[in-house]
Design a protein around this motif. Sequence first.
Motif, short mmCIF file in Angstrom:
data_model
loop_
_atom_site.label_atom_id
_atom_site.label_comp_id
_atom_site.label_asym_id
_atom_site.label_seq_id
_atom_site.Cartn_x
_atom_site.Cartn_y
_atom_site.Cartn_z
N SER A 101 0.69 -1.16 -0.05
CA SER A 101 -0.07 0.17 -0.03
C SER A 101 0.94 1.14 0.03
O SER A 101 0.02 2.37 -0.12
N ALA A 102 2.31 1.23 0.10
CA ALA A 102 2.92 2.47 0.09
C ALA A 102 4.31 2.15 -0.39
O ALA A 102 4.65 0.83 -0.37
N MET A 103 4.80 3.08 -1.10
CA MET A 103 6.10 2.70 -1.90
C MET A 103 6.89 4.08 -1.97
O MET A 103 6.32 5.13 -2.19
N ALA A 104 8.30 4.11 -1.94
CA ALA A 104 8.85 5.27 -1.92
C ALA A 104 10.39 5.21 -2.69
O ALA A 104 10.99 4.06 -2.24
N LEU A 105 10.90 6.05 -3.37
CA LEU A 105 12.11 5.75 -3.87
C LEU A 105 13.26 7.16 -3.29
O LEU A 105 12.28 8.27 -3.18
N ASP A 106 14.31 7.14 -3.01
CA ASP A 106 15.05 8.20 -2.61
C ASP A 106 15.44 9.15 -3.94
O ASP A 106 15.32 8.58 -4.98
N PRO A 107 15.54 10.42 -3.54
CA PRO A 107 15.99 11.23 -4.92
C PRO A 107 17.19 10.49 -5.72
O PRO A 107 16.94 10.80 -6.84
N SER A 108 18.12 10.02 -5.15
CA SER A 108 19.11 9.46 -6.24
C SER A 108 18.75 8.01 -6.77
O SER A 108 19.37 7.58 -7.81
N GLY A 109 17.77 7.54 -6.11
CA GLY A 109 17.35 6.19 -6.94
C GLY A 109 18.12 5.08 -6.21
O GLY A 109 18.09 4.03 -6.89
N ALA A 110 18.98 5.28 -5.22
CA ALA A 110 19.66 4.12 -4.76
C ALA A 110 18.92 3.09 -3.85
O ALA A 110 19.06 1.93 -3.78
N ARG A 111 17.79 3.65 -3.14
CA ARG A 111 16.89 2.63 -2.38
C ARG A 111 15.60 2.79 -2.38
O ARG A 111 15.07 3.84 -2.72
N LEU A 112 14.97 1.71 -2.28
CA LEU A 112 13.45 1.68 -2.29
C LEU A 112 13.04 1.22 -1.16
O LEU A 112 13.39 0.22 -0.36
N VAL A 113 11.73 1.69 -0.54
CA VAL A 113 11.25 1.60 0.57
C VAL A 113 9.68 0.98 0.30
O VAL A 113 8.85 1.61 -0.42
N THR A 114 9.31 -0.08 0.76
CA THR A 114 7.84 -0.64 0.58
C THR A 114 7.11 -0.82 1.79
O THR A 114 7.99 -1.24 2.73
N GLY A 115 6.01 -0.65 2.00
CA GLY A 115 5.21 -0.76 3.01
C GLY A 115 3.80 -1.33 2.68
O GLY A 115 3.16 -1.25 1.57
N GLY A 116 3.23 -2.37 3.53
CA GLY A 116 2.16 -2.72 3.22
C GLY A 116 0.86 -3.12 4.32
O GLY A 116 1.10 -2.59 5.30
N TYR A 117 -0.02 -3.65 3.93
CA TYR A 117 -1.17 -4.23 4.96
C TYR A 117 -0.56 -5.08 6.02
O TYR A 117 -1.36 -5.42 6.92
#
Length: 631
Positions: A163-179
């Motif tokens: 349900s949630a997703m984000a990339l840092d401005p440089s594109g090096a790391r991805l963060v995911t969150g869910g139910y």
Amino acid sequence: MDTSSTGGRLDNDGDITSVMGFSGFGKKARTFDLDAIFEQTRRTAIERSRQVLDDRQKEMEAPGECSTYVPIQKDTEKASRKEDINSSSSDFKLVGPLPQQRDSNQVEEDDLVGPPFPFGDEGGTTQSDSEDDEEEEIDEDTPVKRIPDTHEITLQHGTKTVSAMALDPSGARLVTGGYDFDVRFWDFAGMDRALQAFRSLQPCDCHQIRALQYSITGDRILVVSGNAQAKVLDRDGFNVMECIKGDQYIVDMVNTKGHTAMLNDGCWHPKLKEEFMTCSNDGTVRTWDVKSEKNHKSVFKPRSVQGKKVTPTCCTYSRDGKLIAAGCQDGTIQIWDRNLSVHTKFHCRQAHTPGSDVSRLSFSYDGTVLASRGGDDTLKIWDIRNFRKPLHMAGGLTNYFAMTDCCFSPDDQLVVTGTSVKKDEGSGKLVFFDRKTFEQVYEIEVTNASVVRCLWHPKLNQIMVGTGNGLAKVYYDPIKSHRGAKLCVVKSKIKEKHAEALTQEYVITPHALPMFREARQRSTRKQLEKDRLDPKKSHKPEPPVSGPGRGGRVAAHGGTLSSFIVKNIALDKTDDSNAREAILRHAKEASENPYWVAPAYKKTQPNPVFAEDSEEDEETNKEPEWKKRKI
């Protein structure tokens, strides 16, 4: 010395150089004759073009074909300049070449560096080849050709909705969150083909993750969950701050310091790294400062036509950070000036069907167009300068989630959103619309579940997709994309390390005498397995009592301490009903073989000496002095 004659000599530069003993004050700047350089370049280009054309003409006339081409005669003396750039004056010196200044009366023959007609060049390219190249360039310029979807990788977040997703401005790391309440961290540069997250945590306990976003500097992460308090984590997942919770018994939400109900969405300010925004079911949109967690900065209250409280379901900043937009539960879109929180600057009452939640708002990169994804299965784009009716609308896009995304492509020519499906009733799709005509130009079948989140990172040129079955997919193109998923797919899986190394060198001597032979060396792993089977070396604990208890007994006799005592008492046949007889039973053995006191005095006092009572004491029945009680 005659000063007048000396002064007369110093008036001339030549006299100064002769007196001082040098030829000049430093090196002069190198000058260029620009007219000569330009004229030489032009003549070289004309001669090269003429030679190529003559060769082509000879080749065409050789087999007997008639050529209608007449070479253009050029007057090399016709081109002239109006200004003389290199002045003869010694006061003005040119250092380096100046840009070419085109004369309005000059013939355009200066542009003739190649052949004047498209017969080809020195490499032998024909007219048809050049047309094919132009067609390829036109095809490459179409927005559809720029979609990076040739390759994909799948990241397994869990089994529930991402349900949630984000990339840092440089594109090096991805963060995911869910139910499933988890937040997972993915590092593209540190992952291998196994595609495993390097960290997983539950920052908000048992609350669903609603939104995640990196700050503009990439060192902080905003976590919006199903509770009333948003959290800010650092890059490694450690807590930085937690927003305060408001007083739920106060009616006016402006007078409370924080939210009092479940959060729906949140985002960072695009210009200020310390400010972020959240919206909640308490009917407010609040801005916060990371340095001040005890109180909010400002409060925006969406209102309906009747002036009643309306729940905001999503919120976002404009690209310049001057506007704050909120999509509400009644289908309206309300936009405020960031510094004026009382009245809205733009307001659309009928943006989407009344009663349908607006799941996402997204500003274009030029800042003039707003895209909205509604719960009424539509996608609309608006011109904020004319906010009464949408520019374009697309329907039939099923939406089952309150956070279904929509976003713009990095070149601002496409609008992307996802579609939802019921379980085992089709595949969720990623749909692309042309921004100008709003025609569906492309679609990608992602998986047999709903497409909830979608991101198109401008630096990586890769598309991240979060689905309803716990997957996070990354679409990329090896040529058009940069870094990101390309870093981890080329790495091989890290092999597990086995403890199979010899502790010391082993020399095999098969013909040595038995007394000089070394014991055969075993590997560490085999030795560990053997020691594991040994109950003493492995410190195997005593097994528990086996078998169920029946009739008030726990397993067999002697299995526990209580059963052991009960068993020994039952086997003891002695009768201890008479206590005196039971004690005197051991009197004879105690006198013959004393154990406690008498053995200590065997050598010094073999015969015990006891005190005797005197006759006076017996007559008066008085206690002896040593028997008296000490006070």
